[in-house]
Write a protein that holds these residues in place. Structure first.
Motif, short mmCIF file in Angstrom:
data_model
loop_
_atom_site.label_atom_id
_atom_site.label_comp_id
_atom_site.label_asym_id
_atom_site.label_seq_id
_atom_site.Cartn_x
_atom_site.Cartn_y
_atom_site.Cartn_z
N GLY A 287 0.81 -1.21 0.00
CA GLY A 287 0.00 0.00 0.00
C GLY A 287 0.84 1.26 0.00
N ILE A 288 1.97 1.21 0.70
CA ILE A 288 2.90 2.35 0.68
C ILE A 288 3.35 2.62 -0.75
N ILE A 289 3.80 1.57 -1.44
CA ILE A 289 4.30 1.75 -2.80
C ILE A 289 3.19 2.19 -3.74
N SER A 290 2.01 1.60 -3.61
CA SER A 290 0.89 1.96 -4.48
C SER A 290 0.49 3.42 -4.30
N GLY A 291 0.45 3.88 -3.04
CA GLY A 291 0.15 5.28 -2.79
C GLY A 291 1.20 6.21 -3.36
N LEU A 292 2.47 5.83 -3.22
CA LEU A 292 3.56 6.63 -3.78
C LEU A 292 3.44 6.72 -5.30
N VAL A 293 3.15 5.59 -5.92
CA VAL A 293 3.03 5.57 -7.38
C VAL A 293 1.90 6.47 -7.86
N ALA A 294 0.74 6.35 -7.24
CA ALA A 294 -0.44 7.08 -7.71
C ALA A 294 -0.28 8.59 -7.57
N ILE A 295 0.38 9.04 -6.52
CA ILE A 295 0.52 10.49 -6.33
C ILE A 295 1.64 11.07 -7.18
N THR A 296 2.50 10.24 -7.73
CA THR A 296 3.67 10.73 -8.46
C THR A 296 3.31 11.68 -9.61
N PRO A 297 2.40 11.34 -10.52
CA PRO A 297 2.11 12.29 -11.61
C PRO A 297 1.38 13.54 -11.16
N ALA A 298 0.74 13.47 -9.99
CA ALA A 298 -0.11 14.56 -9.51
C ALA A 298 0.53 15.42 -8.44
N ALA A 299 1.68 15.01 -7.92
CA ALA A 299 2.24 15.60 -6.70
C ALA A 299 2.38 17.11 -6.76
N GLY A 300 2.76 17.65 -7.90
CA GLY A 300 2.95 19.09 -8.02
C GLY A 300 1.81 19.79 -8.73
N PHE A 301 0.65 19.13 -8.82
CA PHE A 301 -0.49 19.72 -9.51
C PHE A 301 -1.76 19.77 -8.67
N VAL A 302 -1.85 18.96 -7.60
CA VAL A 302 -3.11 18.86 -6.87
C VAL A 302 -2.95 19.36 -5.43
N ASN A 303 -4.09 19.67 -4.82
CA ASN A 303 -4.08 20.07 -3.41
C ASN A 303 -4.17 18.83 -2.51
#
Length: 431
Positions: A287-303
């Motif tokens: 779950g840690i890795i899956s959460g890291l992966v999913a936020i990667t493309p969005a990290a600098g675009f979403v609140n």
């Protein structure tokens, strides 16, 4: 009067000559020391993700007799990607553009990089930062192939895959290629890294075939936990470093990485408890890795609120897929690279098209902020990366199977690849 005219035109001529030929040259741009220091740290953090982070994470999930071979695949991936990247990969990804498809060879062997500045940092550190992304993407793929692929075939795959798959896609999305021009948003690697790795893993195992014992039997959960912790730690360099400066955007990416990963870890073990009755440490790490992966493309675009939603879905959809869909499809992805990286990367990339908040980053505006076209662009980018990666990765594996063979013998698989491929044991236990 004539004397005055001569003096006037002489002065005018000298001024013109000075303006064109002898004017003082402008000083070359200087790197910002604070940004440079942060990017050196971020680059080291991303390297830590592969060696030793991913090596321990994958190594712990392998059988004891295959642990060293699994670790060797991560270490060799970093070494091979580094050489390819410096010799021609960086140039083809980030030097110029040819019809939106590939860069040029203007910076072959890093020609012309010395002393140059990219934004506010020396180009050299940008080169190595991007190198670490290429390396971990390749290393991620290895988790699907473990316990049965020849080490020599893995080496061949590594060289060809970085050259023919990773480099073009990096150019398309980040290097000024056609997806960049289309407006695709990928802050730190949803398409370039995770969808890319996940789809390559799926294509590869279809050619490679199933193991004799296609069951996940981790030999050391402690190593998995240590590896997951190192990956989470290093991921701050991965995501926050993608701001390419020590600025407010980096802090937003840092915060999103923290919260989405935490939500992903907890939602995964809750889903796991509903499915299997117990929350496991392996599930927590996944779950840690899956959460890291999913936020990667969005990290600098979403609140932060959107980051929570992304993390929540990353902890629910992949474990459901592993539990119910993967058995129906019957493929043998040993460490679930496709589910954890491919599917989570798709989730994060598409949701970026919904949640991109212009108040966070003016370069991104999603459907929920009045720009439905961004969702369409994200879907197009995801679809193109999936199609290209699948076809080319499949082709590479078929070619290697023809010229070198892919799999070790059945006897070697039974003995374990540590001994059959490397002549070593992970644990020299004596009675």
């Amino acid at each position: 009067m004539k004397t005055f005219s001569k003096i006037f035109f002489t002065v005018l001529a000298l001024a013109m000559i000075a303006s064109f030929g002898f004017a003082e040259e402008q000083a070359p741009p200087k790197a910002d020391t604070g940004d440079t220091a942060w990017m050196i740290v971020a680059t080291a953090l991303v390297m830590l993700m592969t060696v030793p982070g991913l090596a321990l994470f994958y190594g712990g999930m392998a059988r004891r007799k295959d642990a060293l071979n699994t670790i060797a695949m991560s270490f060799s991936a970093f070494a091979i990607a580094s050489i390819v990247w410096v010799v021609y990969g960086y140039s083809l990804a980030f030097s110029g553009d040819t019809a939106g498809i590939i860069g040029t060879l203007n910076k072959l062997m890093l020609n012309g990089v010395s002393g140059s500045v990219s934004g506010t940092i020396p180009e050299y550190i940008f080169v190595i930062f991007q190198l670490t992304f290429a390396a971990i993407t390749l290393a991620l793929v290895s988790g699907a192939f473990i316990e049965r692929i020849k080490f020599s075939s893995w080496i061949l795959f590594s060289i060809l895959w970085v050259s023919l798959v990773y480099v073009p896609i990096a150019h398309w999305v980040w290097g000024g290629g056609f997806l960049f021009g289309l407006g695709a948003l990928d802050f730190a690697g949803g398409t370039v890294v995770h969808i890319n790795a996940g789809i390559a893993a799926l294509a590869g195992v279809l050619v490679l075939g199933r193991r004799k014992e296609p069951v996940l039997l981790p030999h050391n959960i402690t190593l998995i936990a240590i590896g997951a912790g190192l990956l989470w730690f290093g991921w701050f360099g991965f995501n926050a470093g993608s701001a390419l400066a020590a600025n407010e955007l980096a802090t937003v990416a840092f915060a999103n990485t923290t919260i989405a990963t935490s939500v992903g870890a907890l939602s995964w073990i809750l889903t796991e408890k509903i499915i299997n009755g117990k929350p496991t440490v392996l599930g927590l790490a996944s779950g840690i890795i899956s959460g890291l992966v999913a936020i990667t493309p969005a990290a600098g675009f979403v609140n932060i609120g959107s980051g929570i939603i992304i993390g929540l879905l990353a902890g629910i959809i992949p474990p459901l897929f592993i539990a119910y869909i993967k058995p129906l499809l019957g493929y043998d992805d040993a460490l679930d690279v496709f589910a954890i990286h491919g599917i989570s990367g798709i989730i994060g990339s598409i949701l970026t098209g919904l949640f991109a908040d212009p108040a966070i980053n003016s370069l991104g505006k999603g459907l929920f902020y009045g720009n439905p076209q961004q969702l369409v662009i994200q879907l197009i980018a995801v679809g193109i990366v999936i199609a290209y990666t699948f076809v080319v990765s499949l082709t590479i594996m078929i070619i290697i199977k023809f010229i070198n063979g892919l799999r070790v013998s059945r006897d070697a698989e039974t003995i374990g690849l540590d001994q059959s491929e490397h002549g070593e044991k992970a644990y020299n236990l004596h009675v």
